[in-house]
Motif scaffolding. Structure first.
Motif, PDB file in Angstrom:
ATOM      1  N   HIS A   1       0.744  -0.969   0.066  1.00  0.00           N
ATOM      2  CA  HIS A   1       0.066   0.097   0.289  1.00  0.00           C
ATOM      3  C   HIS A   1       0.891   1.357  -0.038  1.00  0.00           C
ATOM      4  CE1 HIS A   1      -3.534   2.408   1.046  1.00  0.00           C
ATOM      5  NE2 HIS A   1      -2.755   3.322   1.756  1.00  0.00           N
ATOM      6  N   PHE A   2       0.534   2.118  -0.800  1.00  0.00           N
ATOM      7  CA  PHE A   2       1.107   3.614  -0.746  1.00  0.00           C
ATOM      8  C   PHE A   2       0.318   4.547  -0.268  1.00  0.00           C
ATOM      9  CE2 PHE A   2       1.694   7.578  -2.781  1.00  0.00           C
ATOM     10  CZ  PHE A   2       2.764   8.094  -2.536  1.00  0.00           C
ATOM     11  N   GLY A   3       0.745   5.419   0.496  1.00  0.00           N
ATOM     12  CA  GLY A   3      -0.203   6.648   1.115  1.00  0.00           C
ATOM     13  C   GLY A   3       0.766   7.598   1.735  1.00  0.00           C
ATOM     14  N   ILE A   4       0.127   8.602   2.271  1.00  0.00           N
ATOM     15  CA  ILE A   4       0.790   9.787   2.968  1.00  0.00           C
ATOM     16  C   ILE A   4       0.299   9.662   4.437  1.00  0.00           C
ATOM     17  CG2 ILE A   4       0.618  12.223   2.916  1.00  0.00           C
ATOM     18  CD1 ILE A   4       1.743  11.048   0.124  1.00  0.00           C
TER      19      ILE A   4
ATOM     20  N   ASN B   1       1.573  11.622   8.120  1.00  0.00           N
ATOM     21  CA  ASN B   1       1.985  12.839   8.714  1.00  0.00           C
ATOM     22  C   ASN B   1       3.002  13.573   7.475  1.00  0.00           C
ATOM     23  OD1 ASN B   1       0.984  12.106  11.173  1.00  0.00           O
ATOM     24  ND2 ASN B   1       3.070  10.925  11.860  1.00  0.00           N
ATOM     25  N   ASP B   2       2.116  13.900   6.395  1.00  0.00           N
ATOM     26  CA  ASP B   2       2.698  14.591   5.533  1.00  0.00           C
ATOM     27  C   ASP B   2       4.128  13.944   4.522  1.00  0.00           C
ATOM     28  OD1 ASP B   2       2.164  16.829   3.951  1.00  0.00           O
ATOM     29  OD2 ASP B   2       3.548  18.014   4.866  1.00  0.00           O
ATOM     30  N   LEU B   3       4.240  12.749   4.996  1.00  0.00           N
ATOM     31  CA  LEU B   3       5.363  11.727   4.213  1.00  0.00           C
ATOM     32  C   LEU B   3       4.606  10.680   3.450  1.00  0.00           C
ATOM     33  CD1 LEU B   3       7.838  11.806   7.259  1.00  0.00           C
ATOM     34  CD2 LEU B   3       7.910  13.289   5.290  1.00  0.00           C
ATOM     35  N   PRO B   4       5.353  10.648   2.195  1.00  0.00           N
ATOM     36  CA  PRO B   4       5.132   9.294   1.512  1.00  0.00           C
ATOM     37  C   PRO B   4       5.312   8.045   2.182  1.00  0.00           C
ATOM     38  CG  PRO B   4       6.628  10.526   0.538  1.00  0.00           C
ATOM     39  CD  PRO B   4       6.473  11.454   1.607  1.00  0.00           C
ATOM     40  N   VAL B   5       4.774   6.900   2.135  1.00  0.00           N
ATOM     41  CA  VAL B   5       4.828   5.825   2.844  1.00  0.00           C
ATOM     42  C   VAL B   5       4.514   4.648   2.194  1.00  0.00           C
ATOM     43  CG1 VAL B   5       4.411   4.366   4.975  1.00  0.00           C
ATOM     44  CG2 VAL B   5       4.582   6.905   5.351  1.00  0.00           C
ATOM     45  N   ILE B   6       5.353   3.564   2.166  1.00  0.00           N
ATOM     46  CA  ILE B   6       4.966   2.580   1.364  1.00  0.00           C
ATOM     47  C   ILE B   6       4.918   1.161   2.520  1.00  0.00           C
ATOM     48  CG2 ILE B   6       5.627   0.520  -0.172  1.00  0.00           C
ATOM     49  CD1 ILE B   6       6.954   2.780  -2.042  1.00  0.00           C
ATOM     50  N   LEU B   7       3.816   0.470   2.616  1.00  0.00           N
ATOM     51  CA  LEU B   7       3.811  -0.572   3.603  1.00  0.00           C
ATOM     52  C   LEU B   7       3.920  -1.982   2.540  1.00  0.00           C
ATOM     53  CD1 LEU B   7       0.852   0.813   5.569  1.00  0.00           C
ATOM     54  CD2 LEU B   7       3.347   0.733   6.219  1.00  0.00           C
ATOM     55  N   ILE B   8       4.736  -2.979   3.054  1.00  0.00           N
ATOM     56  CA  ILE B   8       4.729  -4.102   2.351  1.00  0.00           C
ATOM     57  C   ILE B   8       4.473  -5.244   3.105  1.00  0.00           C
ATOM     58  CG2 ILE B   8       6.391  -5.704   1.068  1.00  0.00           C
ATOM     59  CD1 ILE B   8       5.956  -2.980  -0.237  1.00  0.00           C
TER      60      ILE B   8
ATOM     61  N   SER C   1       9.956  -7.600  -3.986  1.00  0.00           N
ATOM     62  CA  SER C   1      10.473  -6.655  -5.231  1.00  0.00           C
ATOM     63  C   SER C   1       9.570  -5.960  -6.163  1.00  0.00           C
ATOM     64  CB  SER C   1      11.677  -7.090  -5.918  1.00  0.00           C
ATOM     65  OG  SER C   1      12.590  -7.617  -5.022  1.00  0.00           O
ATOM     66  N   LEU C   2       8.614  -6.788  -6.664  1.00  0.00           N
ATOM     67  CA  LEU C   2       7.612  -6.536  -7.626  1.00  0.00           C
ATOM     68  C   LEU C   2       6.541  -5.317  -6.820  1.00  0.00           C
ATOM     69  CD1 LEU C   2       6.716  -9.615  -9.397  1.00  0.00           C
ATOM     70  CD2 LEU C   2       8.199  -7.665 -10.207  1.00  0.00           C
ATOM     71  N   THR C   3       6.149  -5.785  -5.578  1.00  0.00           N
ATOM     72  CA  THR C   3       5.251  -5.008  -4.966  1.00  0.00           C
ATOM     73  C   THR C   3       6.031  -3.690  -4.654  1.00  0.00           C
ATOM     74  OG1 THR C   3       4.418  -6.754  -3.786  1.00  0.00           O
ATOM     75  CG2 THR C   3       3.926  -4.707  -2.825  1.00  0.00           C
ATOM     76  N   ILE C   4       7.080  -3.441  -4.336  1.00  0.00           N
ATOM     77  CA  ILE C   4       7.854  -2.300  -3.976  1.00  0.00           C
ATOM     78  C   ILE C   4       7.965  -1.323  -5.316  1.00  0.00           C
ATOM     79  CG2 ILE C   4      10.141  -1.126  -3.605  1.00  0.00           C
ATOM     80  CD1 ILE C   4      10.567  -3.391  -1.627  1.00  0.00           C
ATOM     81  N   LEU C   5       8.241  -2.040  -6.496  1.00  0.00           N
ATOM     82  CA  LEU C   5       8.047  -1.367  -7.891  1.00  0.00           C
ATOM     83  C   LEU C   5       6.756  -0.945  -8.105  1.00  0.00           C
ATOM     84  CD1 LEU C   5      10.382  -3.816  -9.948  1.00  0.00           C
ATOM     85  CD2 LEU C   5      10.854  -1.416  -9.329  1.00  0.00           C
ATOM     86  N   HIS C   6       5.703  -1.524  -7.927  1.00  0.00           N
ATOM     87  CA  HIS C   6       4.435  -1.354  -8.170  1.00  0.00           C
ATOM     88  C   HIS C   6       3.815   0.105  -6.913  1.00  0.00           C
ATOM     89  CE1 HIS C   6       0.094  -2.176  -9.183  1.00  0.00           C
ATOM     90  NE2 HIS C   6      -0.408  -1.561  -7.913  1.00  0.00           N
ATOM     91  N   GLU C   7       4.176  -0.149  -5.933  1.00  0.00           N
ATOM     92  CA  GLU C   7       3.595   1.157  -5.144  1.00  0.00           C
ATOM     93  C   GLU C   7       4.607   2.353  -5.497  1.00  0.00           C
ATOM     94  OE1 GLU C   7       1.203   0.566  -3.255  1.00  0.00           O
ATOM     95  OE2 GLU C   7       0.936  -1.522  -3.636  1.00  0.00           O
ATOM     96  N   MET C   8       5.940   2.062  -5.640  1.00  0.00           N
ATOM     97  CA  MET C   8       6.597   3.400  -6.049  1.00  0.00           C
ATOM     98  C   MET C   8       6.193   4.018  -7.448  1.00  0.00           C
ATOM     99  SD  MET C   8       9.181   4.331  -4.095  1.00  0.00           S
ATOM    100  CE  MET C   8       9.952   5.158  -5.353  1.00  0.00           C
TER     101      MET C   8
END
Length: 57
Positions: free
Chosen positions: A6-9, A11-18, A28-35
């Motif tokens: 999941h990608f989201g914001i 506390n005003d910062l971009p965050v990726i949860l895996i 790795s594929l999930t990180i690329l997808h969320e990025m």
């Protein structure tokens, strides 16, 4: 976590949860997808020159 990631914001910062249950390749594929959400403009505040790919999904 039911999804791979999941990608989201937060506390005003971009965050990726895996999902920690993924193997190395799926992680790795999930990180690329969320990025891609980040790079495609999901948070215009942080990046002004976006890579555009509407067919990414």
């Amino acid at each position: 976590m039911e999804d791979n990631g999941h990608f989201g914001i937060f506390n005003d910062l971009p965050v990726i949860l895996i999902n920690q249950n993924l193997d190395k390749i799926d992680t790795s594929l999930t990180i690329l997808h969320e990025m891609a959400y980040f790079l495609n403009g999901e948070c215009d505040k942080y990046i002004t020159n976006h890579f555009q790919n509407d067919n990414l999904e």
